[in-house]
Design an enzyme around this catalytic site. Structure first.
Site, short mmCIF file in Angstrom:
data_model
loop_
_atom_site.label_atom_id
_atom_site.label_comp_id
_atom_site.label_asym_id
_atom_site.label_seq_id
_atom_site.Cartn_x
_atom_site.Cartn_y
_atom_site.Cartn_z
N ASP A 1 0.82 -1.20 0.00
CA ASP A 1 0.00 0.00 0.00
C ASP A 1 0.86 1.26 0.00
O ASP A 1 1.54 1.54 0.99
CB ASP A 1 -0.89 -0.03 1.25
CG ASP A 1 -1.85 1.15 1.30
OD1 ASP A 1 -2.02 1.83 0.27
OD2 ASP A 1 -2.41 1.40 2.38
N ASP B 1 -1.83 6.27 -6.28
CA ASP B 1 -2.11 5.37 -5.18
C ASP B 1 -2.22 3.93 -5.69
O ASP B 1 -2.87 3.67 -6.70
CB ASP B 1 -3.41 5.79 -4.49
CG ASP B 1 -3.75 4.91 -3.31
OD1 ASP B 1 -2.81 4.48 -2.60
OD2 ASP B 1 -4.94 4.66 -3.09
#
Lengths: 30, 432
Positions: free
Chosen positions: B144, B339
């Site tokens: 992440d 992201d």
């Protein structure tokens, strides 16, 4: 904020370089 | 599965629906300059170590709802740390109250951690497998770029753990494990910390209510064949939420606790990943400079925009090779970040409206039949009976001219053959 999501990143090599302060996109990487 | 020209991209409709088996594809060899390469797979795809023949994949509405949750979490955090946007940070305290456990000192005090709300999580995540401890055991974790602290669920799991596929990490079985002391400056690197019996506690609460709380610890992390000694991570003793069957999460953000920053001396703060075209494919996660190869198109990382996230400057969008008429100020007002965990790209309302209009014009010119909207996706088509379709190309342009010509696998999101939608969504306004 606009967000570039992972669907659009598919097959690109997405590079994050904190030292050089760059983000890169390399097509056809996988 | 596809071919392309400057203005149209050919998509095999069957490629939108990969089969249930993991194909025998060649591994992606390491690039010359990369130090360590790990295999990336989709958490719920057939190549995932977490795959279960009887396991239920999340439904599309669940994935998109979780994605919206992640986006709102990111917006909240950006707003809280930059002062931009309409949303404000919301307090969401977590009371971890870890108890005495074997190998951990006891404390008479009950720690209370003011957890920071707004960390983002999504079910559409990709996973990698790492080694942890000495001897190393394997753990499959979400990676992440939108968060900093790495964590895994830990024995003895003092309060609670969700069900993961691999055995829990057991600190007692690792000869190199140690809790981080409260007096260690590293404890202050955490956004949310506490102290019990002299041991540093961490807590992360995600935007969907998921959370992890436990001891901030250090041990040897193994990625590919590289060992990172003294890597600091969360040893979760109270974990709950939508983490699937993963063992935890690898934080690759810009904060001090992230793997990127902790391994800066080894890899120079550089990493790259490639996400496969379909959920049945494999990609890679590389650490080290030059890991993305020589053909990378570079754009400045706008590090002064705020913590954790990777901010860049988007300047425009092209559809079918033509510049979409969007004022550059639309992008600069809101800002942009890249992201790994958000599934669908979000754009300022003005930009999204112009993009979807241009895309719809291109689809209409080819005579494709429209379909109803689905969740956050409002530009959808019915490809029933078609084996190949020709889509207008979509390119995102960034500062310095770097261009992301979206692969045909990333232009649309398929709910079913009768409902295939442009894989972009609006933020609802131009300021969020």
């Amino acid at each position: 904020v606009a967000i570039v999501g992972n669907t659009q990143q598919k097959t690109y090599g997405v590079l994050y370089d904190l030292g050089r302060k760059t983000v890169g996109f390399a097509p056809g990487s996988c | 599965a596809a071919g392309s020209s400057d203005d149209r991209a050919l998509l095999s409709v069957a490629s939108l629906f990969p089969g249930p088996a993991c194909p025998a594809t060649a591994e992606h060899g390491p690039s010359a300059a990369a130090s360590a390469r790990m295999r990336i797979v989709h958490q719920h795809g057939p190549c995932s170590p977490l795959a279960d023949a009887h396991g239920k994949r999340p439904a599309h509405d669940e994935i998109l709802a979780a994605d919206q949750n992640r986006v709102e979490s990111i917006q909240r955090r950006v707003s809280a740390t930059t002062g931009r946007g309409k949303l404000t940070k919301r307090a969401a305290p977590v009371q971890p109250a870890p108890k005495k456990s074997p190998g951990h000192s006891a404390s008479s005090s009950t720690p209370s951690l003011p957890a920071t709300s707004g960390r983002a999580l999504s079910t559409g995540n990709y996973v990698v497998t790492v080694g942890l401890g000495t001897p190393a055991s394997k753990y499959t974790v979400v990676f992440d770029t939108g968060s900093d602290t790495t964590w895994v669920q830990c024995r003895p799991c003092v309060v609670k753990c969700y069900r993961q596929k691999e055995p829990l990490f057991d600190p007692a079985k690792s000869s190199t494990y140690a809790n981080v002391s409260c007096s260690d400056p590293a404890c202050d690197d955490l956004d949310s910390n506490g102290c019990t019996g002299g041991h540093c506690l961490y807590a992360v609460q995600y935007g969907d209510g998921s959370y992890t709380v436990g001891f901030f610890a250090q041990d040897t992390l193994t990625i590919a064949h590289d060992a990172i000694k003294g890597f600091r991570f969360g040893c979760g003793e109270k974990n709950s939420g939508l983490f699937g069957k993963t063992a935890g999460l690898m934080g690759l953000g810009r904060g001090k606790t992230s793997l990127t920053v902790q391994a800066y001396d080894k890899y120079g703060g550089a990493f790259a990943y490639c996400l496969p075209a379909s959920s049945s494919g494999t990609g890679y996660l590389d650490f080290g400079p030059g890991s993305a190869g020589n053909n990378a198109r570079l754009t400045p990382m706008l590090a002064d925009k705020g913590p954790t996230f990777y901010y860049v400057g988007m300047t425009g969008i092209r559809v079918g090779g033509q510049q979409v008429p969007i004022a550059e100020s639309v992008f600069s007002t809101a800002g942009t970040l890249v992201d790994s965990g958000t599934v669908i790209t979000r754009l300022p309302a003005t930009a999204y409206t112009a993009l979807s209009k241009a895309f719809a014009t291109g689809m209409s010119a080819s005579g494709y039949k429209t379909a109803p909207a689905y969740s956050i996706l409002d530009t959808c088509y019915d490809f029933t009976g078609l084996s190949d379709v020709s889509l207008p190309t979509v390119s995102l342009v960034f500062q310095g001219g770097a261009c992301l010509d979206v692969d045909v696998s990333g232009i649309v999101y398929a709910i079913s053959q009768a409902q295939v939608c442009l894989a972009f969504a609006s933020n609802g306004d131009d300021e969020s």
